[in-house]
Every structure is written in C-alpha cells, then in structure tokens.
Design a protein around this motif. Structure first.
Motif, PDB file in Angstrom:
ATOM      1  N   GLN A 103       0.197  -1.114   0.661  1.00 24.11           N
ATOM      2  CA  GLN A 103       0.211   0.041  -0.025  1.00 24.11           C
ATOM      3  C   GLN A 103       0.903   1.496  -0.277  1.00 24.11           C
ATOM      4  O   GLN A 103       0.892   2.198  -0.645  1.00 24.11           O
ATOM      5  CB  GLN A 103      -0.972   0.193   1.047  1.00 24.11           C
ATOM      6  CG  GLN A 103      -2.014  -0.822   0.865  1.00 24.11           C
ATOM      7  CD  GLN A 103      -2.615  -0.542   2.682  1.00 24.11           C
ATOM      8  OE1 GLN A 103      -2.587  -1.546   3.350  1.00 24.11           O
ATOM      9  NE2 GLN A 103      -4.060   0.189   2.443  1.00 24.11           N
ATOM     10  N   ALA A 104       1.357   1.589   0.629  1.00 22.92           N
ATOM     11  CA  ALA A 104       2.333   2.503   0.667  1.00 22.92           C
ATOM     12  C   ALA A 104       3.730   2.493  -0.427  1.00 22.92           C
ATOM     13  O   ALA A 104       3.606   3.963  -1.037  1.00 22.92           O
ATOM     14  CB  ALA A 104       3.508   2.408   2.237  1.00 22.92           C
ATOM     15  N   GLU A 105       4.344   1.459  -0.535  1.00 23.98           N
ATOM     16  CA  GLU A 105       4.590   1.702  -2.618  1.00 23.98           C
ATOM     17  C   GLU A 105       3.718   2.470  -3.140  1.00 23.98           C
ATOM     18  O   GLU A 105       4.922   3.412  -4.190  1.00 23.98           O
ATOM     19  CB  GLU A 105       5.430   0.458  -2.836  1.00 23.98           C
ATOM     20  CG  GLU A 105       6.626   0.148  -2.113  1.00 23.98           C
ATOM     21  CD  GLU A 105       6.854  -0.857  -2.441  1.00 23.98           C
ATOM     22  OE1 GLU A 105       6.648  -2.244  -2.552  1.00 23.98           O
ATOM     23  OE2 GLU A 105       8.075  -1.402  -1.211  1.00 23.98           O
ATOM     24  N   LEU A 135       1.773   9.199   8.174  1.00 25.39           N
ATOM     25  CA  LEU A 135       1.035   8.331   7.480  1.00 25.39           C
ATOM     26  C   LEU A 135       0.970   7.059   9.344  1.00 25.39           C
ATOM     27  O   LEU A 135       2.155   6.594   8.701  1.00 25.39           O
ATOM     28  CB  LEU A 135       0.432   8.169   6.765  1.00 25.39           C
ATOM     29  CG  LEU A 135       0.364   8.876   5.539  1.00 25.39           C
ATOM     30  CD1 LEU A 135       0.174   8.465   4.057  1.00 25.39           C
ATOM     31  CD2 LEU A 135      -1.277  10.198   6.008  1.00 25.39           C
ATOM     32  N   LEU A 136      -0.418   6.720   9.559  1.00 25.81           N
ATOM     33  CA  LEU A 136      -0.078   5.150   9.555  1.00 25.81           C
ATOM     34  C   LEU A 136      -1.413   4.417   9.252  1.00 25.81           C
ATOM     35  O   LEU A 136      -2.021   4.412   9.093  1.00 25.81           O
ATOM     36  CB  LEU A 136      -0.613   5.042  11.564  1.00 25.81           C
ATOM     37  CG  LEU A 136      -0.019   6.149  12.434  1.00 25.81           C
ATOM     38  CD1 LEU A 136      -0.534   6.029  14.059  1.00 25.81           C
ATOM     39  CD2 LEU A 136       1.903   5.412  12.268  1.00 25.81           C
ATOM     40  N   VAL A 137      -0.395   2.886   8.941  1.00 23.34           N
ATOM     41  CA  VAL A 137      -1.578   1.964   8.627  1.00 23.34           C
ATOM     42  C   VAL A 137      -1.532   1.182   9.902  1.00 23.34           C
ATOM     43  O   VAL A 137      -0.750  -0.215   9.609  1.00 23.34           O
ATOM     44  CB  VAL A 137      -1.147   1.440   7.321  1.00 23.34           C
ATOM     45  CG1 VAL A 137      -1.999   0.456   6.697  1.00 23.34           C
ATOM     46  CG2 VAL A 137      -0.822   2.811   6.523  1.00 23.34           C
ATOM     47  N   ALA A 195      -8.492  -1.903  10.202  1.00 18.80           N
ATOM     48  CA  ALA A 195      -7.169  -2.364   9.581  1.00 18.80           C
ATOM     49  C   ALA A 195      -6.597  -1.319   7.962  1.00 18.80           C
ATOM     50  O   ALA A 195      -7.458  -1.434   6.871  1.00 18.80           O
ATOM     51  CB  ALA A 195      -6.376  -3.856   9.665  1.00 18.80           C
ATOM     52  N   HIS A 196      -5.186  -1.711   7.323  1.00 15.27           N
ATOM     53  CA  HIS A 196      -4.950  -1.449   6.302  1.00 15.27           C
ATOM     54  C   HIS A 196      -5.588   0.468   6.219  1.00 15.27           C
ATOM     55  O   HIS A 196      -5.711   0.385   4.638  1.00 15.27           O
ATOM     56  CB  HIS A 196      -5.346  -3.009   5.300  1.00 15.27           C
ATOM     57  CG  HIS A 196      -4.502  -3.462   6.090  1.00 15.27           C
ATOM     58  ND1 HIS A 196      -3.085  -3.318   5.733  1.00 15.27           N
ATOM     59  CD2 HIS A 196      -4.433  -4.401   6.506  1.00 15.27           C
ATOM     60  CE1 HIS A 196      -2.324  -4.285   5.838  1.00 15.27           C
ATOM     61  NE2 HIS A 196      -3.381  -5.208   6.251  1.00 15.27           N
ATOM     62  N   ARG A 197      -6.203   0.974   6.786  1.00 11.25           N
ATOM     63  CA  ARG A 197      -6.623   1.625   5.838  1.00 11.25           C
ATOM     64  C   ARG A 197      -5.576   3.103   6.252  1.00 11.25           C
ATOM     65  O   ARG A 197      -4.877   3.016   7.942  1.00 11.25           O
ATOM     66  CB  ARG A 197      -7.496   2.775   6.731  1.00 11.25           C
ATOM     67  CG  ARG A 197      -8.552   3.728   6.689  1.00 11.25           C
ATOM     68  CD  ARG A 197      -9.926   4.068   7.007  1.00 11.25           C
ATOM     69  NE  ARG A 197      -9.908   5.124   6.673  1.00 11.25           N
ATOM     70  CZ  ARG A 197     -10.431   6.172   7.796  1.00 11.25           C
ATOM     71  NH1 ARG A 197     -10.664   6.038   8.932  1.00 11.25           N
ATOM     72  NH2 ARG A 197     -10.682   7.743   7.235  1.00 11.25           N
ATOM     73  N   LEU A 198      -5.366   4.304   5.826  1.00 15.74           N
ATOM     74  CA  LEU A 198      -4.255   4.922   6.033  1.00 15.74           C
ATOM     75  C   LEU A 198      -4.675   6.123   6.911  1.00 15.74           C
ATOM     76  O   LEU A 198      -6.341   6.375   6.210  1.00 15.74           O
ATOM     77  CB  LEU A 198      -4.089   5.787   4.610  1.00 15.74           C
ATOM     78  CG  LEU A 198      -2.988   4.566   4.006  1.00 15.74           C
ATOM     79  CD1 LEU A 198      -2.906   5.633   2.493  1.00 15.74           C
ATOM     80  CD2 LEU A 198      -0.883   4.894   4.436  1.00 15.74           C
ATOM     81  N   HIS A 199      -3.740   6.920   7.872  1.00 14.43           N
ATOM     82  CA  HIS A 199      -4.872   7.553   9.229  1.00 14.43           C
ATOM     83  C   HIS A 199      -3.243   8.422   9.183  1.00 14.43           C
ATOM     84  O   HIS A 199      -2.067   8.268   8.606  1.00 14.43           O
ATOM     85  CB  HIS A 199      -4.744   6.727  10.686  1.00 14.43           C
ATOM     86  CG  HIS A 199      -6.102   5.436  10.092  1.00 14.43           C
ATOM     87  ND1 HIS A 199      -7.106   6.090  10.402  1.00 14.43           N
ATOM     88  CD2 HIS A 199      -5.358   4.727  10.104  1.00 14.43           C
ATOM     89  CE1 HIS A 199      -8.434   5.238  10.804  1.00 14.43           C
ATOM     90  NE2 HIS A 199      -6.896   3.868   9.853  1.00 14.43           N
TER      91      HIS A 199
END
Length: 195
Positions: free
Chosen positions: A112-114, A155-157, A168-172
């Motif tokens: 996701q981050a990439e 950001l935190l995932v 989970a797996h949502r960008l915050h």
C-alpha cells in the motif's frame, strides 16, 4: 513511490544471520513455518520497531522510542517468519523468531505504501497498551532510525488484527489517529470519583 528504509545497523543484521545459521536457534524457535522451511532462509524488509509513548493530553504528538529491528525471513517464495533484534547496552542482539498474522499484514501495508505518490520512510510502531502494531510512514525520509519522531505529515497504517474501532489497512494521518490512541490509553476514571 519507493520507500526509503533507514540504514540497518550492521550488528542487527549480523545477529539475525547468525541465528538463522544456528540449527539450535531455528529448531527451538516457536515458529513451525520456520522449522519446516526448505531452502535458504533470507532476512529482508528490515524495519525499525518503535514503541508509542503518548504525550500528555494537549501536549502535541507522541514520542517514539526505537526498541529493535524486525526482518521478514523469506523461505523460497514466501515469508515464513520474522526475526527480531533488540537494543542492548552493547549494541544489537538477536531476540526471537515469530510468525502470525502481522507478517502478511506488514507485507500488504508495505505494498500500500509503495503505491502512494509521496515518498516515506517505513517504521513499525507498537502501541503495547492497545495490542496494536502499525506501519508508520515517516515523512522525513532522511531521518536516522534512532532519532525519528512522529510528525504531523506522517501516516499510520494499522496492521491486522487492529483494535476494535480502528480500521486495519486504512491510511490514517498521524495527527488524526493520535487523539484516539491517547484517549484509549488514558487511565479509566475511578468509580465514584467526580467527573
């Protein structure tokens, strides 16, 4: 956009490589997937592991304390386990091997981050009081792992399994999620005390 992983301390990598080359360490590991893996075991995706230390309410962003490095251990075409190191007074030492849902969840969060259009520096952020682990995407891509601190643009995932009420797996945005984490970590008021 490619992620900019901070430089891994050579002793941390050496300690994981030494543990992987030790039949005793691998056979005694509580990781069935690692014990039954065939072929070479290769450490990859080194990520610094930090512990979340909340600031007092109204005092800004939390602090992060570097406690170790986590490496995914690849066996053939799959990640079989994680190898962790810890900071000691003498440097870095191997701690343990582990497996479980955070392995696949970390891999997913890294993908996701990439895919993001902004470059980030990946870290793992542990929130022990909530049994939570998150991929922390630090906006300062040149920071050293030991001095990296949360910033408003980070950001935190949250990794799966995440605490109830946190997706989970949502960008915050870190600045949006910190008040929720801080509130949940605050001590509960005593029964019968004035509010």
């Amino acid at each position: 956009m490619p992620l900019h992983v901070p430089a891994v301390p050579a002793p941390a990598l050496r300690s994981v490589l030494a543990a992987l080359s030790s039949p005793t360490a691998v056979l005694e590991a509580r990781t069935p997937a690692l014990r039954s893996a065939e072929g070479p075991l290769i450490p990859e995706h080194p990520l610094p592991v930090h512990v979340f230390e909340p600031a007092a309410p109204g005092h800004g962003l939390p602090h992060a304390r570097l406690t170790g490095w986590r490496f995914h251990i690849r066996a053939g075409d799959r990640v079989a386990a994680a190898g962790e190191t810890v900071r000691t007074p003498d440097g870095w030492a191997f701690s343990h091997f582990s497996e479980g849902p955070y392995l696949a969840s970390t891999e997913r969060a890294l993908r996701q981050a990439e895919a993001l259009s902004t470059a980030y520096q990946p870290h793992l952020l542990s929130v022990p009081g909530l049994y939570m682990l998150a991929l922390w995407l630090h906006s300062d891509i040149s920071a050293e792992a030991g001095s990296a601190q949360p910033a408003p643009a980070d950001l935190l995932v949250p990794l799966a399994p995440a605490p109830p009420g946190i997706a989970a797996h949502r960008l915050h945005r870190l600045s949006d999620l910190v008040p929720v984490l801080t509130l949940r970590l605050a001590p509960a008021p005593l029964l019968g005390s004035a509010v």
